[in-house]
Every structure is written in C-alpha cells, then in structure tokens.
Design a protein around this motif. Structure first.
Motif, PDB file in Angstrom:
ATOM      1  N   GLY A  17       0.794  -1.215   0.000  1.00 32.80           N
ATOM      2  CA  GLY A  17       0.000   0.000   0.000  1.00 32.80           C
ATOM      3  C   GLY A  17       0.827   1.265   0.000  1.00 32.80           C
ATOM      4  O   GLY A  17       2.049   1.244  -0.119  1.00 32.80           O
ATOM      5  N   VAL A  18       0.128   2.400   0.163  1.00 29.91           N
ATOM      6  CA  VAL A  18       0.767   3.702  -0.027  1.00 29.91           C
ATOM      7  C   VAL A  18       1.808   4.024   1.038  1.00 29.91           C
ATOM      8  O   VAL A  18       2.778   4.733   0.762  1.00 29.91           O
ATOM      9  CB  VAL A  18      -0.296   4.821  -0.081  1.00 29.91           C
ATOM     10  N   LEU A  19       1.638   3.532   2.247  1.00 27.13           N
ATOM     11  CA  LEU A  19       2.609   3.859   3.292  1.00 27.13           C
ATOM     12  C   LEU A  19       3.939   3.171   3.034  1.00 27.13           C
ATOM     13  O   LEU A  19       5.007   3.735   3.299  1.00 27.13           O
ATOM     14  CB  LEU A  19       2.066   3.474   4.672  1.00 27.13           C
ATOM     15  N   ASP A  20       3.891   1.970   2.504  1.00 30.19           N
ATOM     16  CA  ASP A  20       5.121   1.275   2.141  1.00 30.19           C
ATOM     17  C   ASP A  20       5.800   1.990   0.979  1.00 30.19           C
ATOM     18  O   ASP A  20       7.026   2.094   0.917  1.00 30.19           O
ATOM     19  CB  ASP A  20       4.798  -0.170   1.767  1.00 30.19           C
ATOM     20  N   HIS A  21       4.999   2.516   0.071  1.00 32.18           N
ATOM     21  CA  HIS A  21       5.521   3.225  -1.100  1.00 32.18           C
ATOM     22  C   HIS A  21       6.019   4.623  -0.736  1.00 32.18           C
ATOM     23  O   HIS A  21       6.883   5.180  -1.433  1.00 32.18           O
ATOM     24  CB  HIS A  21       4.415   3.328  -2.153  1.00 32.18           C
ATOM     25  N   ALA A  22       5.502   5.199   0.338  1.00 35.10           N
ATOM     26  CA  ALA A  22       5.766   6.602   0.667  1.00 35.10           C
ATOM     27  C   ALA A  22       7.245   6.912   0.816  1.00 35.10           C
ATOM     28  O   ALA A  22       7.697   8.008   0.468  1.00 35.10           O
ATOM     29  CB  ALA A  22       5.024   6.980   1.951  1.00 35.10           C
ATOM     30  N   VAL A  23       8.023   5.964   1.321  1.00 32.70           N
ATOM     31  CA  VAL A  23       9.438   6.240   1.575  1.00 32.70           C
ATOM     32  C   VAL A  23      10.214   6.492   0.288  1.00 32.70           C
ATOM     33  O   VAL A  23      11.308   7.045   0.322  1.00 32.70           O
ATOM     34  CB  VAL A  23      10.091   5.088   2.372  1.00 32.70           C
ATOM     35  N   THR A  24       9.648   6.091  -0.859  1.00 31.05           N
ATOM     36  CA  THR A  24      10.326   6.287  -2.137  1.00 31.05           C
ATOM     37  C   THR A  24       9.770   7.471  -2.919  1.00 31.05           C
ATOM     38  O   THR A  24      10.225   7.752  -4.028  1.00 31.05           O
ATOM     39  CB  THR A  24      10.206   5.016  -3.008  1.00 31.05           C
ATOM     40  N   VAL A  25       8.789   8.172  -2.376  1.00 38.45           N
ATOM     41  CA  VAL A  25       8.162   9.277  -3.099  1.00 38.45           C
ATOM     42  C   VAL A  25       9.147  10.439  -3.245  1.00 38.45           C
ATOM     43  O   VAL A  25       9.752  10.883  -2.268  1.00 38.45           O
ATOM     44  CB  VAL A  25       6.888   9.755  -2.371  1.00 38.45           C
TER      45      VAL A  25
END
Length: 320
Positions: A17-25
């Motif tokens: 989900g988005v929280l896992d992806h957030a670190v790469t934003v």
C-alpha cells in the motif's frame, strides 16, 4: 496533475500500500507535490505526510468509494493483507459484491481522489506550495486583551516560493457580536503584503518571504494577534491544519487572579464538537503560574487540536 497523480497512486497501492511506497516518493512527483514532500524529509515524515493527505482526501468520498480507497491503499485498519489482490478480495466480501465490482470501485476511488486533489490546488484558502513542520503558539489571557503569538516553521514544497498565507478564525458565542477588529503584527520572517477579512470571523494575511525558497528549504516566521479590549470571545484556542503539519505546541497563560474553573485538552476533534467538549479524561491541571502546555504530533488535516476552558466568558481565539 490529476492524470499523473492517478497513475502514481495506482502504482503506490500495489503490494502493501501507499505507506510502504511513501518512503520512495520524490519531492517533484505528483504525489510528492500533493503531500508537500521535501528532499530533506525522513522516511517517517514521508509516511506521515502521505498518510495524512490521502486519508484527508478520502473523507470527502461517498461511503462506498471511501472504504474502497482506504482498503486498496492499505489504510484500512481491518484490511492489512500484503497484496492488493487480497485486500480487494476482502473489500468484495465486505461490500457483498463480486471481485470485478470491487476492482471497479477501487479504480473509481483513485480517479476521484486525483480529481479532488486537482481542485484543491486551485483553492486560495489552502494553497499547496508549503507544509508546516511545526507551529508554536502562546496565548496570553492576562492584561486588558488577549494576545496570541504564533511561530511557524514552514518547509517549501516547490522551487521559487515567494510568499505564504497566514489565516485565523475568531469564533464567538451565538449571542455576542463579531470581533470588531484584530491587531496583527509580523514580528519576523517576512513582509506583510496584504491583509483581508473575507468573512466576519475570518482574517487572512499574505506575507512575502525575505527571499524565494527552493523545494525543501525551511523558513521560520513569527506573528502576533491582539484582540480589542473588552470584547467577549469563545473560551478556546485550537489549530485546524489545512496542510500537512508535523507538530503543534500550545501554551496558554491564564490570569492567575481569575483562573478558569476547568481546562480540557482538545484531542483531534471535528470543529463542531469543540464548543461543547467536556470529556473528563481530557481535564488538565493548571501549573502554579496559571498556565497549561500541550504538545500534539502527526496532526490530521481538518481536525481541531488545542485547549478549551470554562469560566465567565472573557476572551479566546481559534487559529484556522
């Protein structure tokens, strides 16, 4: 921005989900601009900003699309499966529909989120451009009139940021007139360009920065509001963020000769609940000098944080 944002969200909801992806934003991506990500943000701050922004947008979706988005994005407490397919299966069972119908609901929710984000970009009352890393407010209820000093630590979310908006709302009791005026002083951190009063209780100030900021640059400014002597105002001070805010510190100095009968901590409430809030679990003890100090972190957009007190009504304010 909406097409690019929708595509980024589709990629972000895969896996956990988005929280896992957030670190790469990245700060210059559509999702990064929406969530005011800066290059200096730690992974924890990125996760916080992305989660706050997307949860806030989801609150304005219709009920079926709201749950579809939260489940797909990995933001729903009851749907924590590792993969999007499993979360979508959970959604289908929850709404008693087929898997394909649940997939369509997810796709529709993502498109609606992206469209709403594009509309928010154009709002003069909550322009993006920057986030608030920290707000520190001191409310002085001693002397002839209340005085509020606010120190903001902002972070630019774009290159060439030249000005920011500071706004405040002054609530009143139903049987009281609106505040006649509001003194404003820019102590440091910029130059006042324009002051306006779009509504009876709403004040807005446009402040030019000393020099344009680059994406990720921090900046600190301090302002002071002074209320007219003798005018009654509702007894509370709250901050209701309209942009990502990492922390909020509040100190209220009461008149030691006229202390309030009770003081409550306002813990992330909808604005409409503040006036009548009396939860005994949130009662506070005054220090010997007649003051209370509060700290809030990871603030949710649109909810109110601060303090409310009970006394013969004399003063108060609410920062918006």
């Amino acid at each position: 921005m909406s097409d690019a944002l929708a595509q980024e969200i589709r990629l972000a909801i895969r896996g956990r989900g988005v929280l896992d992806h957030a670190v790469t934003v990245e700060s210059d991506s559509a999702l990064g601009r929406l969530c005011a990500i800066s290059d200096s943000d730690s992974p924890e701050i990125k996760i916080n900003k992305v989660g706050l922004r997307l949860r806030s947008l989801a609150t304005d979706l219709p009920g079926d699309l709201r749950i579809a988005f939260l489940v797909a994005a990995g933001l729903h407490e009851e749907a924590r499966d590792r993969f999007l397919r499993e979360r979508t299966l959970w959604l289908a069972a929850r709404i008693d529909r087929t898997f394909r119908t649940a997939q369509r609901a997810v796709a529709s929710s993502v498109n609606r989120i992206a469209a709403m984000a594009g509309a928010i970009d154009d709002s003069p009352y909550a322009p993006l451009g920057w986030s608030v890393n920290a707000l520190r407010s001191v409310v002085r209820l001693r002397g002839p009139a209340p005085q509020i000093t606010e120190e903001r630590e902002v972070v630019s979310a774009t290159d060439g940021l030249k000005e920011i908006i500071v706004s405040t709302t002054v609530p009143r009791r139903p049987d009281d007139p609106v505040v006649s005026d509001l003194g404003f002083e820019l102590i440091d951190g910029g130059r006042l360009v324009d002051a306006e009063r779009p509504g009876p209780t709403y004040f807005r100030y446009r402040i030019a920065l000393p020099a344009p900021l680059r994406r990720g640059d921090p900046h600190r400014l301090t302002v002071r509001f002074t209320f007219p002597a003798g005018e009654r105002m509702a007894p509370h001070y709250t901050y209701q963020p309209v942009r990502p805010c990492h922390s909020f510190d509040l100190t209220v100095w009461f008149d030691p000769d006229h202390p309030p009968a009770a003081v409550w901590r306002v813990p992330a409430l909808p604005r409409g609940l503040v006036d009548d809030f009396t939860d005994e679990r949130e009662l506070l003890e005054l220090a010997d000098a007649g003051e209370v100090s509060l700290h809030f972190s990871r603030l949710q957009l649109g909810l109110a944080y601060g303090a409310r007190w009970w006394e013969e009504p004399r003063w108060s304010s609410r920062q918006g």
